[in-house]
Write an enzyme that holds these catalytic residues in place. Structure first.
Site, PDB file in Angstrom:
ATOM      1  N   LYS A   1       0.816  -1.233  -0.033  1.00  0.00           N
ATOM      2  CA  LYS A   1      -0.095  -0.004   0.061  1.00  0.00           C
ATOM      3  C   LYS A   1       0.917   1.377   0.013  1.00  0.00           C
ATOM      4  O   LYS A   1       0.723   2.197  -0.786  1.00  0.00           O
ATOM      5  CB  LYS A   1      -1.028   0.099   1.229  1.00  0.00           C
ATOM      6  CG  LYS A   1      -1.659   1.260   1.318  1.00  0.00           C
ATOM      7  CD  LYS A   1      -2.390   1.370   2.641  1.00  0.00           C
ATOM      8  CE  LYS A   1      -1.718   1.434   4.065  1.00  0.00           C
ATOM      9  NZ  LYS A   1      -2.543   1.791   4.922  1.00  0.00           N
ATOM     10  N   SER A   2       1.932   1.251   0.687  1.00  0.00           N
ATOM     11  CA  SER A   2       2.692   2.444   0.945  1.00  0.00           C
ATOM     12  C   SER A   2       3.346   2.800  -0.411  1.00  0.00           C
ATOM     13  O   SER A   2       3.598   3.990  -0.923  1.00  0.00           O
ATOM     14  CB  SER A   2       3.828   2.280   1.876  1.00  0.00           C
ATOM     15  OG  SER A   2       3.366   1.637   3.315  1.00  0.00           O
TER      16      SER A   2
ATOM     17  N   ARG B   1      -5.612   2.117  17.861  1.00  0.00           N
ATOM     18  CA  ARG B   1      -5.310   0.810  17.725  1.00  0.00           C
ATOM     19  C   ARG B   1      -4.916   0.201  19.094  1.00  0.00           C
ATOM     20  O   ARG B   1      -5.031  -0.787  19.288  1.00  0.00           O
ATOM     21  CB  ARG B   1      -4.242   0.376  16.775  1.00  0.00           C
ATOM     22  CG  ARG B   1      -4.884   0.679  15.425  1.00  0.00           C
ATOM     23  CD  ARG B   1      -3.734   0.367  14.358  1.00  0.00           C
ATOM     24  NE  ARG B   1      -4.367   0.161  13.062  1.00  0.00           N
ATOM     25  CZ  ARG B   1      -3.446   0.167  11.976  1.00  0.00           C
ATOM     26  NH1 ARG B   1      -2.278   0.277  11.837  1.00  0.00           N
ATOM     27  NH2 ARG B   1      -4.104  -0.209  10.758  1.00  0.00           N
TER      28      ARG B   1
ATOM     29  N   SER C   1       5.065   9.824  10.013  1.00  0.00           N
ATOM     30  CA  SER C   1       6.013  10.061   9.232  1.00  0.00           C
ATOM     31  C   SER C   1       5.576  10.502   7.869  1.00  0.00           C
ATOM     32  O   SER C   1       6.134  10.733   6.950  1.00  0.00           O
ATOM     33  CB  SER C   1       6.852   8.582   8.949  1.00  0.00           C
ATOM     34  OG  SER C   1       6.133   7.708   8.524  1.00  0.00           O
TER      35      SER C   1
ATOM     36  N   ASN D   1       2.088   6.143  18.251  1.00  0.00           N
ATOM     37  CA  ASN D   1       1.051   6.382  16.858  1.00  0.00           C
ATOM     38  C   ASN D   1       0.333   5.372  16.606  1.00  0.00           C
ATOM     39  O   ASN D   1      -0.671   5.476  15.543  1.00  0.00           O
ATOM     40  CB  ASN D   1       2.143   6.666  15.773  1.00  0.00           C
ATOM     41  CG  ASN D   1       2.507   5.474  14.949  1.00  0.00           C
ATOM     42  OD1 ASN D   1       2.656   4.479  15.442  1.00  0.00           O
ATOM     43  ND2 ASN D   1       3.053   5.700  13.741  1.00  0.00           N
TER      44      ASN D   1
ATOM     45  N   ASP E   1       3.016  -0.772  12.173  1.00  0.00           N
ATOM     46  CA  ASP E   1       1.958  -1.741  11.485  1.00  0.00           C
ATOM     47  C   ASP E   1       2.150  -3.009  11.938  1.00  0.00           C
ATOM     48  O   ASP E   1       1.176  -3.962  12.265  1.00  0.00           O
ATOM     49  CB  ASP E   1       2.067  -1.277  10.158  1.00  0.00           C
ATOM     50  CG  ASP E   1       1.326  -0.059   9.692  1.00  0.00           C
ATOM     51  OD1 ASP E   1       0.721   0.732  10.846  1.00  0.00           O
ATOM     52  OD2 ASP E   1       1.116   0.280   8.722  1.00  0.00           O
TER      53      ASP E   1
ATOM     54  N   SER F   1       8.445   6.011  12.800  1.00  0.00           N
ATOM     55  CA  SER F   1       8.404   5.090  11.667  1.00  0.00           C
ATOM     56  C   SER F   1       9.465   5.511  10.363  1.00  0.00           C
ATOM     57  O   SER F   1       9.004   5.459   9.242  1.00  0.00           O
ATOM     58  CB  SER F   1       6.930   5.155  11.108  1.00  0.00           C
ATOM     59  OG  SER F   1       5.967   5.362  11.978  1.00  0.00           O
TER      60      SER F   1
ATOM     61  N   LYS G   1      -9.014  -2.770   2.568  1.00  0.00           N
ATOM     62  CA  LYS G   1      -8.306  -1.663   2.721  1.00  0.00           C
ATOM     63  C   LYS G   1      -6.782  -2.035   2.042  1.00  0.00           C
ATOM     64  O   LYS G   1      -6.092  -1.267   1.379  1.00  0.00           O
ATOM     65  CB  LYS G   1      -8.189  -1.021   4.014  1.00  0.00           C
ATOM     66  CG  LYS G   1      -7.593   0.425   4.115  1.00  0.00           C
ATOM     67  CD  LYS G   1      -7.481   0.876   5.486  1.00  0.00           C
ATOM     68  CE  LYS G   1      -6.519   2.115   5.683  1.00  0.00           C
ATOM     69  NZ  LYS G   1      -6.881   3.461   4.794  1.00  0.00           N
TER      70      LYS G   1
END
Length: 427
Positions: A22-23, A344, A170, A336, A313, A197, A411
């Site tokens: 995804k990134s 989360r 980030s 974060n 993550d 991150s 997602k």
């Protein structure tokens, strides 16, 4: 609400070719749109976040074609800043990887654009990025709550001396780095606070270099970017597999292998989340590295106490892997987690308790002691893809688990549960 009950799994074995990162996918799409020339992106992720980026680029006049399975995109670059055909509103769902970089890139030139999204997006802070863009001349208004989307952008970003707070996300720094080369003036970006991150910044710098732009990085504290540059298409670009998505399969191998092999990432990967495999190794699993694969073989797992700031993550996957480890696991420096798709830390603590774990939730840490026997529970997923995938691991016990709203994995990984089933032997 839709739910999916996973029955106990005796063994997980086999290989999986990972969907695109995804990134990397959303960064590559934006750079290809800003670049001179045509780019063929392959192994693109087909997911909600990527669709939001593609829809936005389309509304901004960028021409592209997608293959039938949406994993190849041929995109014609604009050769500079994106131009809106008039006043425009872009809906970006809950895609942080679209909202943050576009908020910066669309401040180049003279546009009038509103960026908005789902209700959760309006709770995800963006004030630090807006403050930095304003220092560079950008005209930005908050349309609802101060420091949060929706935003109205009216261009004006020219570069100069900018400070950015690195302590929340980030992605704010990533957005500035990708935009600054196209500004008319040189830009000096100073990072204040601890940069979270950091490996995600390496992904950004790596992709910018692929598209022909290099910048001076002084120990991640200061970045110097020449203005008036152009991005140039590399022609073809292969998006590497998603290392965060790999974490669930590698963890399954550690808990109930067999051996699980993930392909599409490996020791040459640019994603920091591959370091997740080192954590599994520390816990007792056996890891084998190749250039484009990582394999994990089961071991006796024991608890760890670690700073997880570098892999926030993938660290979520360790929280549910801890249910199968001997002792009390502590994951630190993960504040974060609270500003992601959901809070989360709160969500993870709440759902771990449902399956019987003893949990201490701190401001920026979580401590997990597994129960003697896991309990069958209905797991809330908070519209967060990672919550759904993390808690699928509970089925690697002698207890079923019910995942509420399982389709939220769209997602990043629409067919996650099918892939897990393909590699699983039922108990």
């Amino acid at each position: 609400m839709e739910s999916l009950t996973l029955q106990p799994i005796a063994r997980v074995d086999g290989a999986i070719n990972l969907p695109g990162s995804k990134s990397v996918s959303n960064r590559a799409l934006l750079l290809a749109a800003l670049a001179c020339g045509k780019t063929a992106l392959t192994n693109l992720l087909d997911s909600d976040d990527v669709r939001h980026m593609l829809n936005a680029l389309s509304a901004l006049g960028i021409n592209y074609t997608l293959s039938a399975d949406r994993t190849r995109c041929d995109i014609t670059g604009n050769g500079g800043a994106l131009r809106a055909p008039g006043a425009l509103e872009l809906f970006l769902g809950n895609a942080g990887t679209a909202m943050r970089p576009l908020a910066a890139a669309l401040c180049l030139g003279q546009n009038e654009i509103v960026l908005t999204g789902e209700p959760r997006m309006k709770e995800r802070p963006i004030g630090h990025l807006v403050d930095s863009l304003r220092q560079g001349g950008a005209n930005i208004d908050y349309l609802e709550q101060e420091n949060y989307p929706p935003l109205r952008l009216r261009g004006g970003f020219t570069g100069g001396d900018i400070e950015v707070d690195g302590s929340v996300s980030s992605q704010f720094l990533t957005a500035l780095l990708m935009t600054a080369p196209l500004a008319p003036k040189d830009t000096i970006i100073r990072v204040k606070g601890e940069l979270v991150s950091k490996p995600y910044i390496d992904i950004t710098l790596n992709l910018m270099k692929t598209f022909g732009v290099e910048i001076a990085n002084h120990h991640y504290q200061q970045f110097v970017v020449k203005g008036g540059q152009q991005y140039h298409s590399p022609g073809r670009y292969l998006v590497e597999g998603d290392a965060s998505s790999a974490s669930y399969f590698l963890a399954a191998g550690a808990i109930k292998g067999g051996t699980v092999k993930v392909t599409g990432i490996g020791r040459k990967s640019m994603q920091g989340d591959i370091r997740f495999a080192d954590v599994l190794e520390k816990m007792g699993a056996t890891i084998t590295w190749g250039d484009d694969f990582i394999a994990c073989t089961r071991g006796e797992l024991h608890a760890i106490d670690m700073d997880m700031n570098h892999i926030p993550d993938a660290a979520m996957t360790i929280a549910t892997t801890a249910l199968f480890a001997k002792g009390t696991t502590t994951l630190r420096n993960i504040y974060n987690w609270r500003v992601k798709e959901t809070d989360r830390l709160f969500a993870m603590a709440t759902e771990l308790r449902k399956v019987g774990a003893e949990v201490e939730e701190g401001h920026d840490y979580i401590r997990i002691t597994p129960p003697a026997k896991l309990q069958h529970a209905d797991i809330g997923t908070y519209n967060d893809h990672r919550m759904a995938m993390c808690f699928s691991l509970v089925a690697l016990s002698d207890t079923p688990v019910t995942i509420l709203d399982p389709k939220c994995t769209a997602k990043t990984f629409p067919d996650y549960f099918e892939q897990l089933a393909r590699m699983s032997t039922p108990a």
